[in-house]
Write an enzyme that holds these catalytic residues in place. Structure first.
Site, PDB file in Angstrom:
ATOM      1  CE  LYS A  44     -30.162  44.318   5.177  1.00 39.59           C
ATOM      2  NZ  LYS A  44     -31.136  44.713   4.142  1.00 39.59           N
ATOM      3  CE  LYS A  46     -31.592  49.557   6.433  1.00 39.90           C
ATOM      4  NZ  LYS A  46     -31.989  49.736   5.022  1.00 39.90           N
TER       5      LYS A  46
HETATM    6  N1  C2G Z   1     -35.207  52.803  -1.859  1.00 35.38           N
HETATM    7  C1  C2G Z   1     -35.457  53.813  -2.778  1.00 35.38           C
HETATM    8  N2  C2G Z   1     -35.686  55.074  -2.351  1.00 35.38           N
HETATM    9  C2  C2G Z   1     -35.654  55.372  -1.019  1.00 35.38           C
HETATM   10  C3  C2G Z   1     -35.405  54.350  -0.078  1.00 35.38           C
HETATM   11  C4  C2G Z   1     -35.184  53.055  -0.522  1.00 35.38           C
HETATM   12  O1  C2G Z   1     -35.476  53.554  -4.005  1.00 35.38           O
HETATM   13  N3  C2G Z   1     -35.895  56.651  -0.633  1.00 35.38           N
HETATM   14  C5  C2G Z   1     -34.962  51.448  -2.368  1.00 35.38           C
HETATM   15  C6  C2G Z   1     -33.561  50.936  -2.026  1.00 35.38           C
HETATM   16  O2  C2G Z   1     -32.613  51.411  -2.979  1.00 35.38           O
HETATM   17  C7  C2G Z   1     -33.755  49.425  -2.116  1.00 35.38           C
HETATM   18  C8  C2G Z   1     -35.225  49.252  -1.666  1.00 35.38           C
HETATM   19  O3  C2G Z   1     -35.854  50.542  -1.765  1.00 35.38           O
HETATM   20  O4  C2G Z   1     -33.634  48.989  -3.470  1.00 35.38           O
HETATM   21  C9  C2G Z   1     -35.330  48.753  -0.240  1.00 35.38           C
HETATM   22  O5  C2G Z   1     -34.593  49.659   0.583  1.00 35.38           O
HETATM   23  P1  C2G Z   1     -34.150  49.136   2.073  1.00 35.38           P
HETATM   24  O6  C2G Z   1     -35.336  48.550   2.731  1.00 35.38           O
HETATM   25  O7  C2G Z   1     -33.379  50.238   2.713  1.00 35.38           O
HETATM   26  O8  C2G Z   1     -33.201  47.920   1.687  1.00 35.38           O
HETATM   27  P2  C2G Z   1     -31.623  47.809   1.913  1.00 35.38           P
HETATM   28  O9  C2G Z   1     -31.282  48.009   3.324  1.00 35.38           O
HETATM   29  O10 C2G Z   1     -30.992  48.650   0.878  1.00 35.38           O
HETATM   30  O11 C2G Z   1     -31.369  46.234   1.658  1.00 35.38           O
HETATM   31  O12 C2G Z   1     -29.453  42.422  -0.349  1.00 35.38           O
HETATM   32  C10 C2G Z   1     -29.875  43.758  -0.535  1.00 35.38           C
HETATM   33  C11 C2G Z   1     -30.352  44.360   0.739  1.00 35.38           C
HETATM   34  O13 C2G Z   1     -31.313  43.546   1.385  1.00 35.38           O
HETATM   35  C12 C2G Z   1     -30.942  45.732   0.448  1.00 35.38           C
END
Ligand code: C2G
Length: 135
Positions: A44, A46
């Site tokens: 990803k 990340k």
């Molecule tokens: N999130 C949020 N508000 C933020 C940061 C994150 O609502 N300020 C939510 C994201 O939208 C996501 C969840 O928290 O639903 C986890 O965020 P991440 O750890 O950044 O996950 P991500 O990289 O989006 O991975 O298959 C899907 C992926 O694994 C999602």
């Protein structure tokens, strides 16, 4: 037993993650979370600061989370939904529309993100403060 399922990296946990997890859990009776493996995160583009084991222990300690399982790839969601009998799939709205294909298997909900906080911003401000200290 109404199961809710969500996925993420959940690195350096903050209120944005907690808001999402709390609201996802409120949509059912239990919440299962697909936690991105370190390898999948690299895919990803990340890089998480904390490794999978660390992020898993932290996530499992949250009252809204009932079970954490590894997310290894983009393709496993349908199998996960069937395995857990998930009735609702939840993601933050930054993913709006990206997982609509799952609506064939369960309800798909995108919840508003918590603004003005992200792991990236935390890492950047940490880097700035470290630079500030060493100067
Ligand atoms: N999130 C949020 N508000 C933020 C940061 C994150 O609502 N300020 C939510 C994201 O939208 C996501 C969840 O928290 O639903 C986890 O965020 P991440 O750890 O950044 O996950 P991500 O990289 O989006 O991975 O298959 C899907 C992926 O694994 C999602």
């Amino acid at each position: 037993m109404k199961t809710v399922i969500t996925y993420g990296t959940f690195d350096i946990l903050h209120i944005g993650h907690i808001n999402l997890l709390r609201r996802a859990r409120a949509l059912g009776d239990r919440l299962v979370v697909g936690l991105s493996s370190d390898e999948f995160n690299r895919g990803k583009h990340k890089s998480s600061l904390l490794n999978f084991e660390n992020r898993k222990v932290v996530l499992e300690s949250i009252r809204y989370v009932d079970e954490v399982f590894p997310e290894h790839n983009w393709e496993q969601k349908v199998d996960d939904i069937k395995r857990y009998g998930a009735a609702v799939f939840v993601m933050g709205h930054d993913w709006e529309g990206k997982f609509d294909f799952l609506s064939e298997f369960c309800q798909v909900r995108y919840l508003p993100r918590t603004e003005s906080i992200s792991t990236t911003e935390i890492k950047q401000s940490l880097a700035i403060s470290v630079v500030g200290v060493t100067q």
